[in-house]
Design a protein around this motif. Structure first.
Motif, PDB file in Angstrom:
ATOM      1  N   UNK A   1       1.045  -1.018  -0.098  1.00  0.00           N
ATOM      2  CA  UNK A   1      -0.043   0.205   0.025  1.00  0.00           C
ATOM      3  C   UNK A   1       0.666   1.576   0.133  1.00  0.00           C
ATOM      4  N   UNK A   2       1.550   1.449   1.148  1.00  0.00           N
ATOM      5  CA  UNK A   2       2.856   2.441   0.481  1.00  0.00           C
ATOM      6  C   UNK A   2       3.801   2.698  -0.335  1.00  0.00           C
ATOM      7  N   UNK A   3       3.858   1.193  -0.712  1.00  0.00           N
ATOM      8  CA  UNK A   3       4.366   1.606  -2.475  1.00  0.00           C
ATOM      9  C   UNK A   3       3.314   1.734  -3.167  1.00  0.00           C
ATOM     10  N   UNK A   4       2.362   1.839  -3.581  1.00  0.00           N
ATOM     11  CA  UNK A   4       1.019   1.543  -4.377  1.00  0.00           C
ATOM     12  C   UNK A   4       0.653   3.584  -3.678  1.00  0.00           C
ATOM     13  N   UNK A   5       0.899   3.836  -2.809  1.00  0.00           N
ATOM     14  CA  UNK A   5       0.518   5.381  -2.500  1.00  0.00           C
ATOM     15  C   UNK A   5       1.847   6.586  -3.760  1.00  0.00           C
TER      16      UNK A   5
ATOM     17  N   UNK B   1      10.172   1.182   4.764  1.00  0.00           N
ATOM     18  CA  UNK B   1       9.287   0.931   4.936  1.00  0.00           C
ATOM     19  C   UNK B   1       9.810  -0.844   5.803  1.00  0.00           C
ATOM     20  N   UNK B   2      11.204  -0.580   5.949  1.00  0.00           N
ATOM     21  CA  UNK B   2      11.350  -1.939   6.713  1.00  0.00           C
ATOM     22  C   UNK B   2      10.631  -1.797   8.432  1.00  0.00           C
ATOM     23  N   UNK B   3      11.193   0.280   8.658  1.00  0.00           N
ATOM     24  CA  UNK B   3      10.688   0.107  10.154  1.00  0.00           C
ATOM     25  C   UNK B   3       8.887  -0.031  10.099  1.00  0.00           C
ATOM     26  N   UNK B   4       9.095  -0.159   9.301  1.00  0.00           N
ATOM     27  CA  UNK B   4       6.768  -0.352   8.843  1.00  0.00           C
ATOM     28  C   UNK B   4       6.691  -1.715   8.779  1.00  0.00           C
TER      29      UNK B   4
ATOM     30  N   UNK C   1       2.416   7.438  19.641  1.00  0.00           N
ATOM     31  CA  UNK C   1       3.168   8.351  19.978  1.00  0.00           C
ATOM     32  C   UNK C   1       4.547   8.527  18.478  1.00  0.00           C
ATOM     33  N   UNK C   2       4.428   7.012  17.594  1.00  0.00           N
ATOM     34  CA  UNK C   2       5.884   6.989  16.620  1.00  0.00           C
ATOM     35  C   UNK C   2       4.720   8.008  15.793  1.00  0.00           C
ATOM     36  N   UNK C   3       3.570   8.462  15.268  1.00  0.00           N
ATOM     37  CA  UNK C   3       2.901   8.844  14.862  1.00  0.00           C
ATOM     38  C   UNK C   3       2.922  10.375  14.420  1.00  0.00           C
ATOM     39  N   UNK C   4       2.990  11.147  15.891  1.00  0.00           N
ATOM     40  CA  UNK C   4       3.268  12.468  15.718  1.00  0.00           C
ATOM     41  C   UNK C   4       4.550  13.022  15.103  1.00  0.00           C
ATOM     42  N   UNK C   5       5.517  11.787  16.058  1.00  0.00           N
ATOM     43  CA  UNK C   5       6.902  11.819  15.678  1.00  0.00           C
ATOM     44  C   UNK C   5       7.432  12.098  14.649  1.00  0.00           C
ATOM     45  N   UNK C   6       6.660  11.104  13.334  1.00  0.00           N
ATOM     46  CA  UNK C   6       6.362  11.572  12.367  1.00  0.00           C
ATOM     47  C   UNK C   6       6.433  12.360  11.677  1.00  0.00           C
ATOM     48  N   UNK C   7       5.155  12.687  11.765  1.00  0.00           N
ATOM     49  CA  UNK C   7       4.279  14.092  11.399  1.00  0.00           C
ATOM     50  C   UNK C   7       5.139  15.395  11.954  1.00  0.00           C
ATOM     51  N   UNK C   8       6.245  15.318  12.939  1.00  0.00           N
ATOM     52  CA  UNK C   8       6.923  16.378  12.699  1.00  0.00           C
ATOM     53  C   UNK C   8       8.401  16.274  12.475  1.00  0.00           C
TER      54      UNK C   8
ATOM     55  N   UNK D   1       6.638   6.717   6.395  1.00  0.00           N
ATOM     56  CA  UNK D   1       6.349   6.510   7.732  1.00  0.00           C
ATOM     57  C   UNK D   1       4.901   6.821   8.424  1.00  0.00           C
ATOM     58  N   UNK D   2       4.783   8.053   7.943  1.00  0.00           N
ATOM     59  CA  UNK D   2       3.389   8.061   8.361  1.00  0.00           C
ATOM     60  C   UNK D   2       2.395   7.678   7.108  1.00  0.00           C
ATOM     61  N   UNK D   3       2.315   7.317   6.174  1.00  0.00           N
ATOM     62  CA  UNK D   3       1.066   6.348   5.376  1.00  0.00           C
ATOM     63  C   UNK D   3       1.070   5.369   5.333  1.00  0.00           C
ATOM     64  N   UNK D   4       2.204   4.515   6.544  1.00  0.00           N
ATOM     65  CA  UNK D   4       3.026   3.256   6.734  1.00  0.00           C
ATOM     66  C   UNK D   4       2.171   2.628   8.242  1.00  0.00           C
ATOM     67  N   UNK D   5       2.556   3.762   9.278  1.00  0.00           N
ATOM     68  CA  UNK D   5       1.506   3.367  10.465  1.00  0.00           C
ATOM     69  C   UNK D   5       0.067   3.505   9.552  1.00  0.00           C
ATOM     70  N   UNK D   6       0.009   4.119   9.510  1.00  0.00           N
ATOM     71  CA  UNK D   6      -1.724   4.530   9.404  1.00  0.00           C
ATOM     72  C   UNK D   6      -2.457   2.901   8.615  1.00  0.00           C
TER      73      UNK D   6
END
Length: 303
Positions: free
Chosen positions: A168-172, A188-191, A242-249, A265-270
């Motif tokens: 999905x991340x790759x597709x987006x 991707x690996x972190x996700x 918590x990780x999402x907020x850090x990624x957005x920042x 990261x933002x897309x993958x976390x969601x």
């Protein structure tokens, strides 16, 4: 353990299946027609990092490039940092590098310095292959781990969810024509790591609840999965949030060099958050429900 989350996650999963299937099909079409927008890391070319001591505009840089007759792919300027990034689709020769540096010093800033990073076609292909191998090896390791710790049905559900998140991340990125570079692969690996963590937590609770539940029908199995997701929902949301907020920042305030990493990261976390709940667990429920000792309807008692 009681939970305030009283929701039929298994029933709602069909809508997320439809959403994922539609987005996957769109991704396949986009990848077939347009492929990925590879950066210099995965495509031959030159990447020039320029350091200047004063503010410059994109038009200033493009004017210099026009004078040197170099066809750039992209020019990125980080405001206030004194850094300019120029990407070229072809590998620059020594003479072209010298002409570019001289033009920058003459027309932009006498204190300007430039660092040229070049990736030849053979190296680009090798990086692409190594990136694919990294994702496949990570997936294989996860399959082995989950199979040993749980059972094969958990492993199948987990790996489908992981591949779902990665694709999905790759597709987006393909649909939006965003640049794919080495930091994207790291994202991707972190996700994958965060996604399997959430999935394993839910699976561990499913396994624990299965020990004390008397599973005779699909309804009993259905209730166990919903109960397990409800009991771990707060933890999953807090971890991802918590990780999402850090990624957005990082996405908003970070430098241009890590912007694609932060966005991935933002897309993958969601994607990972909802796949653990609405893809992996319901998929395990479907596989487990195929067992012969789980009946589709409650058994009738005889008097």
């Amino acid at each position: 353990m009681r939970s305030k989350w009283n929701y039929d996650f298994v029933k709602a999963s069909k809508y997320f299946y439809i959403f994922s299937i539609v987005l996957t099909i769109a991704g396949i079409i986009s990848l077939s027609l347009f492929k990925l927008n590879y950066g210099v890391d995965f495509r031959s070319g030159s990447n020039v990092d320029v350091k200047v001591s004063k503010d410059v505009t994109k038009q200033d840089i493009e004017k210099v490039l026009a004078e040197t007759k170099l066809n750039q792919k992209d020019v990125q300027i980080t405001p206030g940092s004194g850094r300019v990034n120029i990407r070229f689709p072809e590998v620059l020769t020594s003479n072209q590098e010298s002409d570019l540096k001289a033009a920058l010093v003459k027309d932009i800033d006498k204190n300007a310095s430039a660092e040229v990073n070049t990736v030849d076609p053979e190296m680009a292909r090798e990086l692409q292959q190594n990136a694919i191998y990294a994702v496949l090896l990570a997936s294989l390791g996860i399959i082995v781990y989950v199979t040993i710790r749980f059972e094969w049905r958990f492993a199948v559900a987990a790996i489908v969810a992981l591949l779902h998140d990665a694709f999905l991340v790759i597709s987006i990125f393909s649909i939006l024509r965003l640049e794919v570079n080495l930091t994207f692969i790291i994202a991707v690996l972190t996700i994958v790591g965060y996604s399997i963590n959430d999935t394993v937590v839910i699976f561990d609770r499913v396994r624990e609840n299965m020990r004390f539940a008397k599973i005779k029908t699909h309804t009993d199995l259905h209730d166990v999965v919903n109960k397990s997701i409800s009991q771990t929902m707060t933890r999953s949301i807090n971890t991802v949030f918590t990780v999402f907020i850090a990624s957005v920042c990082l996405l908003i305030f970070g430098s241009e060099s890590i912007r694609m990493f932060s966005l991935a990261m933002v897309i993958g976390l969601l994607c990972g958050a909802y796949s653990s709940i609405f893809i992996a667990s319901p998929l395990w429920y479907g596989l487990k429900g195929l067992q012969k000792n789980v009946k589709s309807k409650p058994s009738k008692t005889t008097t």
